[in-house]
Design a protein around this motif. Structure first.
Motif, mmCIF file in Angstrom:
data_model
loop_
_atom_site.group_PDB
_atom_site.id
_atom_site.type_symbol
_atom_site.label_atom_id
_atom_site.label_comp_id
_atom_site.label_asym_id
_atom_site.label_seq_id
_atom_site.Cartn_x
_atom_site.Cartn_y
_atom_site.Cartn_z
ATOM 1 N N TRP A 1 -9.235 10.260 -6.613
ATOM 2 C CA TRP A 1 -9.918 11.028 -7.648
ATOM 3 C C TRP A 1 -9.517 12.496 -7.566
ATOM 4 C CZ3 TRP A 1 -15.878 9.670 -7.420
ATOM 5 C CH2 TRP A 1 -16.043 8.302 -7.662
ATOM 6 N N TYR B 1 -17.623 21.104 4.085
ATOM 7 C CA TYR B 1 -18.611 20.915 5.140
ATOM 8 C C TYR B 1 -18.401 21.986 6.205
ATOM 9 C CZ TYR B 1 -21.206 18.825 8.975
ATOM 10 O OH TYR B 1 -22.083 18.605 10.002
ATOM 11 N N LYS C 1 -23.152 26.204 9.348
ATOM 12 C CA LYS C 1 -23.432 24.779 9.534
ATOM 13 C C LYS C 1 -24.046 24.147 8.299
ATOM 14 C CE LYS C 1 -24.122 24.258 14.497
ATOM 15 N NZ LYS C 1 -25.120 24.408 15.560
ATOM 16 N N GLY C 2 -23.604 22.947 8.006
ATOM 17 C CA GLY C 2 -24.198 22.199 6.910
ATOM 18 C C GLY C 2 -23.204 21.940 5.796
ATOM 19 N N SER C 3 -23.694 21.319 4.755
ATOM 20 C CA SER C 3 -22.840 20.889 3.662
ATOM 21 C C SER C 3 -22.958 21.854 2.494
ATOM 22 C CB SER C 3 -23.269 19.479 3.250
ATOM 23 O OG SER C 3 -22.513 19.066 2.159
ATOM 24 N N LEU D 1 -26.576 21.789 0.462
ATOM 25 C CA LEU D 1 -27.335 20.559 0.241
ATOM 26 C C LEU D 1 -28.816 20.775 0.542
ATOM 27 C CD1 LEU D 1 -26.562 17.725 -0.575
ATOM 28 C CD2 LEU D 1 -26.208 17.156 1.799
ATOM 29 N N GLU D 2 -29.090 21.690 1.467
ATOM 30 C CA GLU D 2 -30.476 21.916 1.884
ATOM 31 C C GLU D 2 -31.208 22.933 1.010
ATOM 32 O OE1 GLU D 2 -28.130 22.250 4.715
ATOM 33 O OE2 GLU D 2 -29.054 21.103 6.348
ATOM 34 N N LYS E 1 -31.806 22.090 -5.490
ATOM 35 C CA LYS E 1 -30.511 22.643 -5.104
ATOM 36 C C LYS E 1 -30.090 23.731 -6.090
ATOM 37 C CE LYS E 1 -28.568 18.534 -4.270
ATOM 38 N NZ LYS E 1 -27.517 17.507 -4.286
ATOM 39 N N GLU F 1 -17.358 10.518 6.133
ATOM 40 C CA GLU F 1 -17.568 11.897 6.588
ATOM 41 C C GLU F 1 -19.043 12.080 6.911
ATOM 42 O OE1 GLU F 1 -14.567 14.995 4.702
ATOM 43 O OE2 GLU F 1 -15.766 14.098 3.131
ATOM 44 N N ILE F 2 -19.324 12.302 8.184
ATOM 45 C CA ILE F 2 -20.714 12.447 8.617
ATOM 46 C C ILE F 2 -21.086 13.931 8.609
ATOM 47 C CG2 ILE F 2 -22.386 11.964 10.446
ATOM 48 C CD1 ILE F 2 -21.107 9.420 9.362
ATOM 49 N N PHE F 3 -22.078 14.260 7.815
ATOM 50 C CA PHE F 3 -22.516 15.654 7.716
ATOM 51 C C PHE F 3 -23.872 15.813 8.380
ATOM 52 C CE2 PHE F 3 -20.173 16.761 3.468
ATOM 53 C CZ PHE F 3 -18.964 16.530 4.094
ATOM 54 N N GLU F 4 -23.959 16.790 9.258
ATOM 55 C CA GLU F 4 -25.256 17.113 9.852
ATOM 56 C C GLU F 4 -26.043 18.003 8.908
ATOM 57 O OE1 GLU F 4 -24.220 18.907 13.552
ATOM 58 O OE2 GLU F 4 -23.849 16.987 14.539
ATOM 59 N N MET F 5 -27.351 17.774 8.907
ATOM 60 C CA MET F 5 -28.238 18.580 8.072
ATOM 61 C C MET F 5 -29.108 19.418 8.998
ATOM 62 S SD MET F 5 -27.983 17.428 4.800
ATOM 63 C CE MET F 5 -29.559 17.950 4.152
ATOM 64 N N ASN F 6 -30.037 20.154 8.393
ATOM 65 C CA ASN F 6 -31.049 20.875 9.168
ATOM 66 C C ASN F 6 -30.435 21.663 10.318
ATOM 67 O OD1 ASN F 6 -32.984 19.826 7.498
ATOM 68 N ND2 ASN F 6 -33.284 18.012 8.761
ATOM 69 N N ASN F 7 -29.451 22.432 9.969
ATOM 70 C CA ASN F 7 -28.803 23.297 10.944
ATOM 71 C C ASN F 7 -28.282 22.555 12.159
ATOM 72 O OD1 ASN F 7 -27.755 25.726 11.640
ATOM 73 N ND2 ASN F 7 -29.677 26.584 12.398
ATOM 74 N N GLY F 8 -27.676 21.424 11.892
ATOM 75 C CA GLY F 8 -26.956 20.753 12.960
ATOM 76 C C GLY F 8 -27.751 19.789 13.804
ATOM 77 N N VAL G 1 -25.961 12.743 7.108
ATOM 78 C CA VAL G 1 -25.747 12.017 5.858
ATOM 79 C C VAL G 1 -24.252 11.728 5.723
ATOM 80 C CG1 VAL G 1 -27.737 13.026 4.701
ATOM 81 C CG2 VAL G 1 -25.521 14.151 4.491
ATOM 82 N N ILE H 1 -22.048 10.979 -0.922
ATOM 83 C CA ILE H 1 -22.697 11.858 -1.902
ATOM 84 C C ILE H 1 -21.704 12.187 -3.012
ATOM 85 C CG2 ILE H 1 -23.637 14.186 -2.272
ATOM 86 C CD1 ILE H 1 -24.904 14.010 0.492
ATOM 87 N N ARG H 2 -20.489 12.541 -2.601
ATOM 88 C CA ARG H 2 -19.463 12.915 -3.572
ATOM 89 C C ARG H 2 -19.094 11.722 -4.466
ATOM 90 N NH1 ARG H 2 -13.812 12.864 -3.341
ATOM 91 N NH2 ARG H 2 -13.906 11.805 -1.344
ATOM 92 N N VAL I 1 -32.129 12.218 1.465
ATOM 93 C CA VAL I 1 -31.872 13.652 1.470
ATOM 94 C C VAL I 1 -31.447 14.182 0.114
ATOM 95 C CG1 VAL I 1 -30.179 15.348 2.257
ATOM 96 C CG2 VAL I 1 -31.330 13.867 3.897
ATOM 97 N N ASP I 2 -30.506 13.504 -0.523
ATOM 98 C CA ASP I 2 -29.922 14.104 -1.725
ATOM 99 C C ASP I 2 -30.734 13.731 -2.958
ATOM 100 O OD1 ASP I 2 -27.004 15.407 -2.521
ATOM 101 O OD2 ASP I 2 -28.011 14.323 -4.134
ATOM 102 N N GLU I 3 -31.374 14.740 -3.542
ATOM 103 C CA GLU I 3 -32.283 14.462 -4.647
ATOM 104 C C GLU I 3 -31.554 13.945 -5.887
ATOM 105 O OE1 GLU I 3 -32.706 19.106 -6.063
ATOM 106 O OE2 GLU I 3 -33.574 18.415 -4.177
ATOM 107 N N ASP I 4 -30.309 14.389 -6.085
ATOM 108 C CA ASP I 4 -29.571 13.913 -7.253
ATOM 109 C C ASP I 4 -29.201 12.444 -7.090
ATOM 110 O OD1 ASP I 4 -29.681 16.463 -8.341
ATOM 111 O OD2 ASP I 4 -27.879 17.085 -7.264
#
Ligand SMILES: [Zn+2]
Ligand SMILES: [Zn+2]
Lengths: 333, 356
Positions: free
Chosen positions: A96, A151, A171-173, A191-192, A215, B60-67, B73, B78-79, B113-116
């Motif tokens: 894509w 990321y 840190k984070g997405s 994302l957060e 978001k 692809e593993i993404f950490e949330m909440n500041n790691g 997720v 998500i993408r 986590v992802d609202e969309d």
């Protein structure tokens, strides 16, 4: 113009596919669809459908010259649609094409997963591999950087010397990216439900702008560059860009009076007006002169995923996810 | 054209390479059920998938909440899901194949986590395909397999023709010890009826522990014989010390298991002012090792069942249907995790009961 007159003057369109992106070429509003077609909506109320992709158009951008659109498809193609109607294949691949963006200086960049392609329009691209899949691409207004939201932060690439890169870490997405009008600050949406900002020259100066209920994927700067408008809250939230550190260490201003969560925002060129699209489908024109809201389109339940002005600021356009769109001639700003 | 507001169901297929995941995927795709699926496959997929709409993913593993290492997720998902949702909806559901060693946690958490994503799609079920013989021989040495079973709503116990009946029962008991709430579907060449796999709504709150009545009958009475006893009293009225004996709260934990489960129940009402802070605290404290939690609660002064679930630290819950006239009202909570401190959790849960 008076918002009540404006509401009556909006040309409404309804298409048979989801709208995924929009852009102006001249005074024509181009609406990209989930069916791979672009609809060109003209000020005379007509619309013309041009089928381009076998699948959805994931992203679209118009070039600085205003004579072409680039469409990124989930069929693995990036296409160029000239204002003269000419269609050309810029990229064909298996993956894509997720994002596309054009610079003010004639560059075009697109991404497929982790791979970023960067070219002068009409030339061969160079490839840059990002540390993770790219969520969004944008050029800084001064043309100094191409930014990719990834990321762990933002990857900045120099369009003229692509081997020169800079990684702004947090840190984070990161899911959206933009630059202040003076090009000194890079901002991402996360994302957060927050935004992150770095001062590019000294990235150790950075800050997080949190507390959004949704978001804040859409943000833009007022024409004078002195404040940033953000979506993601049920009020219009703006951040000051007047001090040397921008909004870092500053408080946001909020303007109440909208209709639910703001989904998209855009500042009108050469003006103090702001176009606001709401998650519930309404569209408002907000004027910083007297902080008043005027509604130009009613809520129909579908999120207004983008709001745009033509480069001269005369035409305003919006698209909703459900495939409806609006175009308004506002006169000279 | 109508743009449907109905959420697109997502089915996740996990399992080791060779267990039969791809066979199952192809069966779902080729069987004549009149439905079209988009398929998200991992780049290490076993064989080709014959389908119009196949998307390659690199997990692809993404950490949330500041790691936070458990608040993860799947960024690629998500993408890709966001992209698929832009298409003219030419499919009825989405199948996600994960790599053999994948941790299903981030996949499940993506939907929390992802609202969309949550606005347009719903996780229908996590299906884990296991090879009966391989599982029988290897499960103790395979923490990933245990975790995939722990997350499963449905375990397809495949290739049952390669093990004896005794071994099959042992394997099933072992799966039950890890995950007492999953449904086990025996299969030879993944020949499970498709309608047993799709359209499960396993993550919908109103379906959580839906088979509970069944569970009460089957598991309280017909116990599979490992070394603890059920006490026949209601724990609400239990006046002995719980910490120093091992009576059966459907306790399935064993020391040699990496992943195990336990559940507690009571017919006393639950005090919301105690329960909600407590479950938040459990999520914070033990979230990393808490793979899944499911609970139905009889909250005081409310005539509706409160239903909760969690994947690691991500909790959700809401009041659901009213308790029926004459229905056996009770609260039950199930924890599945890695070496969770059962005594502490039991003690804490029991303290959320209304004290007279
Ligand atoms: Zn966590
Ligand atoms: Zn007891």
């Amino acid at each position: 113009m008076d918002p009540f007159d404006a509401a009556g003057a909006v040309l409404h369109y309804r298409f048979e596919a989801q709208a995924t992106a929009c852009a102006f070429i001249g005074s024509v509003l181009a609406v990209a669809g989930g069916d791979g077609a672009v609809r060109l909506c003209a000020v005379d109320g007509s619309s013309k459908k041009i089928s381009l992709h076998d699948g959805a158009i994931l992203s679209m951008a118009s070039n600085a010259k205003g004579d072409a659109l680039y469409t990124a498809g989930d069929d693995g193609n990036l296409k160029r649609l000239g204002a003269d109607g000419a269609i050309s294949d810029i990229h064909t691949g298996r993956k894509w094409v997720d994002c596309v963006s054009c610079s003010q200086r004639g560059h075009v960049a697109w991404s497929c997963g982790k791979t970023i392609y960067l070219a002068k329009e009409g030339e061969e691209p160079v490839e840059i591999t990002a540390p993770s899949s790219v969520s969004a691409l944008a050029f800084s207004p001064d043309g100094k950087w191409l930014g990719a939201a990834v990321y762990g932060g933002a990857l900045l690439i120099s369009p003229n010397k692509p081997e020169t890169t800079k990684f702004l870490e947090w840190k984070g997405s990161h899911v959206a990216i933009g630059f202040s009008t003076d090009g000194r600050f890079c901002v991402t949406a996360m994302l957060e439900n927050s935004l992150h900002i770095w001062k590019i020259a000294t990235p150790e100066k950075h800050g997080n702008m949190g507390g959004y209920p949704a978001k804040p994927v859409s943000f833009d700067w007022m024409a004078d560059g002195r404040s940033m408008l953000t979506a993601g809250a049920d009020v219009l939230v703006t951040w000051p860009f007047t001090g040397s550190d921008g909004p870092i260490g500053q408080n946001a201003a909020v303007f109440e009076g909208g209709v639910g969560i703001v989904r998209s925002v855009r500042a009108r060129p050469s003006s103090r007006q702001v176009l606001i699209g709401y998650a519930a489908g309404g569209v408002a024109l907000f004027d910083r002169k007297d902080d008043s809201y005027g509604y130009i389109a009613e809520a129909d339940g579908s999120p207004v995923i983008d709001v745009r002005f033509s480069p001269d600021g005369r035409m305003a356009g919006f698209i909703r996810e459900n495939g409806t769109a609006g175009l308004l001639d506002m006169g000279k700003p | 054209m109508t743009i449907s507001n109905e959420k697109t169901p997502i089915t996740v297929l996990t399992g080791y390479l060779g267990a039969g995941k791809t066979t199952l995927l192809n069966r779902i795709l080729t069987e004549n059920h009149g439905k079209k699926y988009a398929v998200i496959v991992n780049e290490f997929g076993e064989i080709g998938i014959d389908n119009d709409l196949v998307v390659d993913a690199d997990e692809e593993i993404f950490e949330m909440n500041n790691g936070c290492i458990c608040c993860t997720v799947r960024g690629d998902l998500i993408r890709i899901l966001a992209g698929l949702m832009k298409r003219t909806r030419d499919f009825d559901g989405i199948l996600v194949e994960t790599t053999g060693l994948a941790d299903p946690g981030p996949v499940a958490q993506t939907f929390f986590v992802d609202e969309d994503i949550a606005a347009k799609t719903k996780l229908d079920a996590i299906i884990t395909v296991v090879d009966a013989k391989h599982l029988f021989l290897e499960i103790d040495r395979a923490p990933e397999a245990q975790e995939q079973i722990a997350f499963a709503d449905i375990v397809v116990l495949n290739k049952i023709d390669t093990v004896s009946d005794d071994d099959l029962r042992t394997v099933e008991a072992r799966i039950r010890r890890i995950n007492p709430t999953c449904r086990i579907e025996r299969a030879e060449r993944c020949n499970v009826p498709i309608d047993h796999l799709l359209g499960q709504n396993a993550f919908a709150l109103d379906r959580i522990l839906d088979d509970d009545a069944d569970f009460l009958q089957k598991d309280f009475d017909d116990h599979d014989g490992h070394d603890h006893e059920h006490c026949d009293h209601d724990h609400g009225k239990c006046d002995h010390d719980h910490a120093d004996h091992d009576h059966g709260h459907l306790d399935a934990s064993r020391h040699d298991d990496h992943v195990s489960s336990f559940s507690f129940m009571t017919r006393d009402k639950i005090d919301p002012e105690k329960f909600f802070p407590w479950i938040q605290m459990i999520g914070q404290e033990f979230g990393i090792d808490m793979l899944r939690m499911k609970g139905i609660l009889d909250i005081k002064d409310d005539n509706r069942r409160y239903v909760a679930q969690a994947v690691h630290m991500m909790l959700e819950g809401d009041f659901q249907r009213e308790w029926r006239e004459g229905e056996d009202r009770y609260s039950r909570i199930v924890f599945i995790g890695r070496n969770l401190p059962r005594d502490i959790i039991e003690d804490g849960f029991m303290k959320t009961r209304v004290t007279a």
